[in-house]
Design a protein around this motif. Structure first.
Motif, short mmCIF file in Angstrom:
data_model
loop_
_atom_site.label_atom_id
_atom_site.label_comp_id
_atom_site.label_asym_id
_atom_site.label_seq_id
_atom_site.Cartn_x
_atom_site.Cartn_y
_atom_site.Cartn_z
N LEU A 116 0.83 -1.21 0.00
CA LEU A 116 0.00 0.00 0.00
C LEU A 116 0.87 1.26 0.00
CD1 LEU A 116 -2.71 -1.23 2.50
CD2 LEU A 116 -2.98 -0.90 0.05
N CYS A 117 1.97 1.21 0.74
CA CYS A 117 2.87 2.37 0.74
C CYS A 117 3.40 2.63 -0.66
CB CYS A 117 4.03 2.16 1.72
SG CYS A 117 3.50 2.25 3.44
N SER A 118 3.65 1.53 -1.41
CA SER A 118 4.16 1.74 -2.77
C SER A 118 3.06 2.32 -3.66
CB SER A 118 4.70 0.43 -3.35
OG SER A 118 3.63 -0.45 -3.60
N LEU A 119 1.78 1.96 -3.40
CA LEU A 119 0.69 2.53 -4.20
C LEU A 119 0.59 4.04 -4.00
CD1 LEU A 119 -2.39 0.11 -3.92
CD2 LEU A 119 -0.75 0.30 -5.76
N THR A 120 0.91 4.52 -2.80
CA THR A 120 0.78 5.96 -2.54
C THR A 120 1.78 6.77 -3.36
OG1 THR A 120 2.36 6.04 -0.70
CG2 THR A 120 0.06 5.54 -0.15
N GLN A 121 2.75 6.07 -3.97
CA GLN A 121 3.74 6.79 -4.79
C GLN A 121 3.40 6.71 -6.27
OE1 GLN A 121 7.66 5.36 -3.77
NE2 GLN A 121 7.18 5.38 -1.60
N SER A 122 2.23 6.12 -6.59
CA SER A 122 1.88 5.91 -8.00
C SER A 122 1.60 7.24 -8.71
CB SER A 122 0.65 5.02 -8.08
OG SER A 122 0.14 5.02 -9.37
N GLU A 123 1.86 7.23 -10.02
CA GLU A 123 1.51 8.38 -10.86
C GLU A 123 -0.01 8.48 -10.99
OE1 GLU A 123 3.72 10.49 -12.97
OE2 GLU A 123 4.94 9.82 -11.28
N ASN A 124 -0.66 7.31 -10.88
CA ASN A 124 -2.10 7.22 -11.08
C ASN A 124 -2.85 7.70 -9.83
OD1 ASN A 124 -4.77 5.89 -10.82
ND2 ASN A 124 -4.24 4.94 -12.77
N LEU A 125 -3.67 8.71 -10.02
CA LEU A 125 -4.36 9.35 -8.88
C LEU A 125 -5.22 8.35 -8.11
CD1 LEU A 125 -5.37 11.72 -7.17
CD2 LEU A 125 -7.05 12.21 -8.95
N GLU A 135 -3.25 -1.67 16.74
CA GLU A 135 -2.27 -1.67 17.83
C GLU A 135 -1.04 -0.86 17.43
OE1 GLU A 135 -0.52 -6.07 17.21
OE2 GLU A 135 -2.69 -5.88 17.36
N GLN A 136 -0.25 -0.53 18.45
CA GLN A 136 0.85 0.42 18.22
C GLN A 136 1.85 -0.09 17.19
OE1 GLN A 136 2.28 2.50 21.68
NE2 GLN A 136 4.36 2.41 20.89
N LYS A 137 2.11 -1.40 17.19
CA LYS A 137 3.10 -1.94 16.25
C LYS A 137 2.70 -1.65 14.80
CE LYS A 137 5.34 -6.12 14.59
NZ LYS A 137 5.13 -5.67 13.21
N ILE A 138 1.40 -1.87 14.50
CA ILE A 138 0.93 -1.63 13.12
C ILE A 138 1.12 -0.17 12.76
CG2 ILE A 138 -1.12 -1.60 11.63
CD1 ILE A 138 -2.14 -4.03 13.23
N LYS A 139 0.78 0.72 13.70
CA LYS A 139 0.92 2.15 13.42
C LYS A 139 2.38 2.51 13.14
CE LYS A 139 -3.15 3.68 16.02
NZ LYS A 139 -3.64 4.51 17.13
N SER A 140 3.27 1.95 13.94
CA SER A 140 4.69 2.24 13.73
C SER A 140 5.15 1.71 12.37
CB SER A 140 5.55 1.61 14.83
OG SER A 140 5.14 2.13 16.08
N ASP A 141 4.67 0.51 12.02
CA ASP A 141 5.04 -0.08 10.73
C ASP A 141 4.58 0.82 9.57
OD1 ASP A 141 6.16 -2.16 12.02
OD2 ASP A 141 4.58 -3.63 11.57
N ILE A 142 3.36 1.36 9.72
CA ILE A 142 2.84 2.23 8.66
C ILE A 142 3.73 3.46 8.51
CG2 ILE A 142 0.92 3.74 7.97
CD1 ILE A 142 -1.00 1.71 9.23
N LEU A 143 4.05 4.08 9.63
CA LEU A 143 4.87 5.30 9.57
C LEU A 143 6.25 4.99 8.99
CD1 LEU A 143 4.02 7.30 12.78
CD2 LEU A 143 4.04 8.18 10.45
N ARG A 144 6.77 3.83 9.37
CA ARG A 144 8.09 3.44 8.85
C ARG A 144 8.00 3.20 7.34
NH1 ARG A 144 9.63 0.66 13.06
NH2 ARG A 144 8.51 -1.19 12.43
N GLY A 145 6.94 2.48 6.94
CA GLY A 145 6.77 2.15 5.52
C GLY A 145 6.58 3.39 4.66
N LEU A 146 5.86 4.37 5.21
CA LEU A 146 5.56 5.56 4.41
C LEU A 146 6.74 6.50 4.30
CD1 LEU A 146 2.06 7.17 5.01
CD2 LEU A 146 3.04 6.33 2.90
N SER A 147 7.50 6.62 5.37
CA SER A 147 8.61 7.58 5.47
C SER A 147 8.08 9.02 5.55
CB SER A 147 9.60 7.47 4.32
OG SER A 147 9.14 8.21 3.20
#
Length: 650
Positions: free
Chosen positions: A460-469, A487-499
């Protein structure tokens, strides 16, 4: 090749005779030799008959009879294989035939048109060849009045060469509607049918044409009424289907209301009839696809269709036998249908997707149809991209149901094949598949856990970088759903994945949808105290920067409100509060929004204040003093006199 061509050589040699009468006889003999004989056609092409025939066809000195016979032979050669057509195109046959249309002789014109028709209906011929010279279309329009053959061939050429809005506009601007309308009442069935096909391609997804058609009348009868007459059961199937397509396009363009009796009582039932087992494969495919398009956006039509002729059960047959027993009179038909069975599955998925788009009861009926979930799961891994796309659409439609997400989707572990589809699929599949994933990640969906374990965050993090809106929106939307009450672990993973860089990228996206979903994600990440404090301790500086950026930018009320709600969440943290209290710039902004003209923003700003001042929390006295010094209390006094009861209470 030498032996075979030797026997054909004399045909070509005679085209070069000095006696015109012998040349004519040679062409006529050639015509008789190639009819229905693909081998002979190929031989003559190899031996170079085409350039010579084209030369004779274009010679002013050739008799009209010779030129006409040349056009007939060329048309016969074009009837062979696709390679034949390619050879003819390579010899520039189209400009030569179009030139021939300027002749005064009707028989010659008809022969040229028949040959053009055969060439243009071949899949190897580029449609644009019809539009290279602007005068061609207007000349064809004038030829429409010459004979029933010119009418039939020209309408057929138009309907095959009209691909997309640009072509529709050209034909429309050249008066196609006015010139073709009266052909719908021609005495010739072939002319009526080709004219009808013309309207079906002209009106498809084209509001301009559709709106015009509604008001056109022929012999005192409006076109929609003529189309309805052509829908009747006693008419040939292809006529019923094509007029249903015309009415469907007009309805989707808003030219005919969805509750009009010609749609509800005529078009819809006709299309449902086309889905029956008795119909041929291509009729069932076209019927289901057209019906799917007709009802796609209208709840009432979806409900009516779902209870017409047991349609939901009837569609289950699309997965079983490609042809009905009565149709298998010949082995060729059976062979054809087995090769095209995937088209039936695609059409059924599409129609199920439309039927289940809005109504919970219909979705339940679809899912309870025998082996439905297994069929969708199988469809997701079919080799045909069209079937995969249709299966994903169907799944997406059904995934809008809370009930089904909790039951059938769980029982069949739908998320597994879906995650597989999301790996390197083309964009059009990715968009629908990621939308479906958004639904599977909702908080009440049992699929949420296993999806996370299968590497969804990274995807999903890679999709957020797509050219396609659409893909950016879906990627961030799915992450937002994933972060909700997580849970907190998932939230941290998301933030890490997104940068942090990517987060800022999304917050400055030009699309407001992306921005709103990103703020929604931040809001979901910053919920429950320990999480708020943990995230702000690692990303506090960047998040405060982002908030400042948005509150200072030119954004709509919803965006600002969502941002102030994020601040209110931060203010609810134990240690996170300090990031607001030590940031005078942010405090001034909260104060500014308390006096804003929009009540929503005033309320959101007051939430920030109330979360900062709870008496029972440590340091509350100092915080209250600081806010009092800033003049917050004076604003609160003023707001307590407000005419808005919500503001008053707060």
């Amino acid at each position: 090749l030498q032996e075979v061509t030797a026997s054909s050589r004399h045909y070509v040699d005679r085209l070069f005779d000095l006696d015109p009468q012998k040349v004519l006889q040679g062409v006529i003999d050639m015509k008789n030799a190639v009819i229905g004989n693909n081998k002979q056609k190929a031989n003559l092409i190899v031996l170079g008959a085409v350039p010579r025939l084209l030369y004779l066809l274009q010679q002013e000195t050739s008799s009209t009879e010779l030129r006409t016979e040349c056009a007939v032979v060329l048309g016969s050669l074009a009837m062979g294989t696709e390679n034949n057509v390619k050879s003819l195109l390579d010899c520039h046959i189209i400009p030569a035939l179009l030139q021939g249309l300027l002749s005064p002789d009707l028989k010659f014109i008809e022969a040229c048109l028949r040959c053009l028709r055969t060439i243009f209906i071949s899949p190897v011929t580029p449609e644009d060849l019809l539009y290279t010279d602007a005068t061609v279309i207007s000349h064809l329009m004038t030829l429409l009045s010459r004979s029933r053959y010119t009418q039939e061939y020209i309408c057929q050429i138009f309907s095959h060469c009209c691909k997309g809005p640009d072509h529709q506009t050209i034909l429309f601007n050249h008066g196609a509607v006015q010139n073709i309308a009266h052909l719908l009442v021609s005495t010739s069935y072939k002319v009526r049918m080709q004219a009808l096909k013309c309207f079906s391609v002209l009106a498809f997804e084209n509001p301009q044409v559709s709106m015009t058609l509604v008001n056109v009348s022929v012999d005192g009868e409006l076109l929609p009424q003529i189309f309805v007459k052509m829908l009747q059961r006693d008419k040939p199937i292809e006529m019923q289907l094509t007029s249903a397509k015309c009415l469907t396009s007009m309805c989707r363009a808003g030219a005919i209301r969805t509750d009009d009796s010609c749609i509800v009582l005529k078009t819809l039932p006709c299309l449902v009839r086309m889905c029956s087992k008795e119909r041929l494969l291509e009729e069932r495919v076209e019927g289901a696809e057209t019906l799917a398009y007709l009802i796609e956006t209208d709840v009432e039509l979806q409900r009516i269709a779902s209870i017409t002729d047991h349609l939901i059960v009837m569609l289950a047959d699309y997965f079983k036998y490609p042809s009905s027993v009565s149709a298998i009179t010949d082995i060729k038909r059976l062979d054809h249908d087995l090769k095209h069975a995937h088209e039936l599955r695609q059409a059924a998925f599409k129609l199920y997707a439309s039927l289940g788009a809005n109504d919970e009861d219909i979705r339940k009926k679809i899912i309870e149809t025998e082996n439905m979930m297994d069929r969708i799961v199988n469809g997701l891994s079919e080799s045909s991209i069209k079937v995969r796309l249709a299966a994903v659409r169907c799944l997406h439609s059904l995934s809008r149901s809370v009930q089904q997400l909790r039951t059938s989707f769980q029982d069949h572990a739908v998320w597994k094949p879906l995650m597989k589809v999301l790996q390197n699929a083309p964009n059009e599949i990715l968009v629908v598949a990621s939308s479906t994933l958004c639904n599977l990640l909702l908080e009440f969906s049992p699929s949420k856990e296993p999806i996370l374990e299968s590497g969804a965050i990274e995807l999903l993090c890679s999709l957020t970088q797509s050219e396609n809106l659409a893909l950016r929106v879906n990627g961030i939307w799915a992450l937002m759903n994933m972060a909700f009450q997580a849970e907190q672990k998932i939230k941290s993973d998301i933030l890490r994945g997104l940068s942090t860089e990517q987060l800022f990228q999304l917050l400055s996206d030009s699309d407001v949808n992306v921005l709103m979903k990103t703020l929604g994600l931040l809001r979901n990440l910053l919920s429950t105290r320990p999480h708020i404090d943990h995230i702000m301790s690692t990303h506090g500086k960047q998040i405060m920067q982002a908030v400042t950026l948005i509150l200072e930018g030119e954004h709509n009320i919803e965006v600002k409100e969502q941002t102030l709600c994020i601040l209110a969440n931060i203010a609810d943290g134990t240690t996170a509060k300090e990031l607001i209290m030590t940031n005078d710039d942010i405090l001034q902004k909260i104060k500014y929004y308390m006096s804003h003209s929009n009540a929503k923003l005033q309320l959101a700003a007051m939430f920030c204040i109330s979360n900062l001042i709870w008496n029972e929390e440590e340091g509350s006295q100092e915080r209250q003093d600081k806010l009092r010094d800033m003049g917050i209390v004076d604003i609160l006094h003023k707001l307590s006199q407000s005419s808005d009861p919500n503001l008053c209470d707060k």
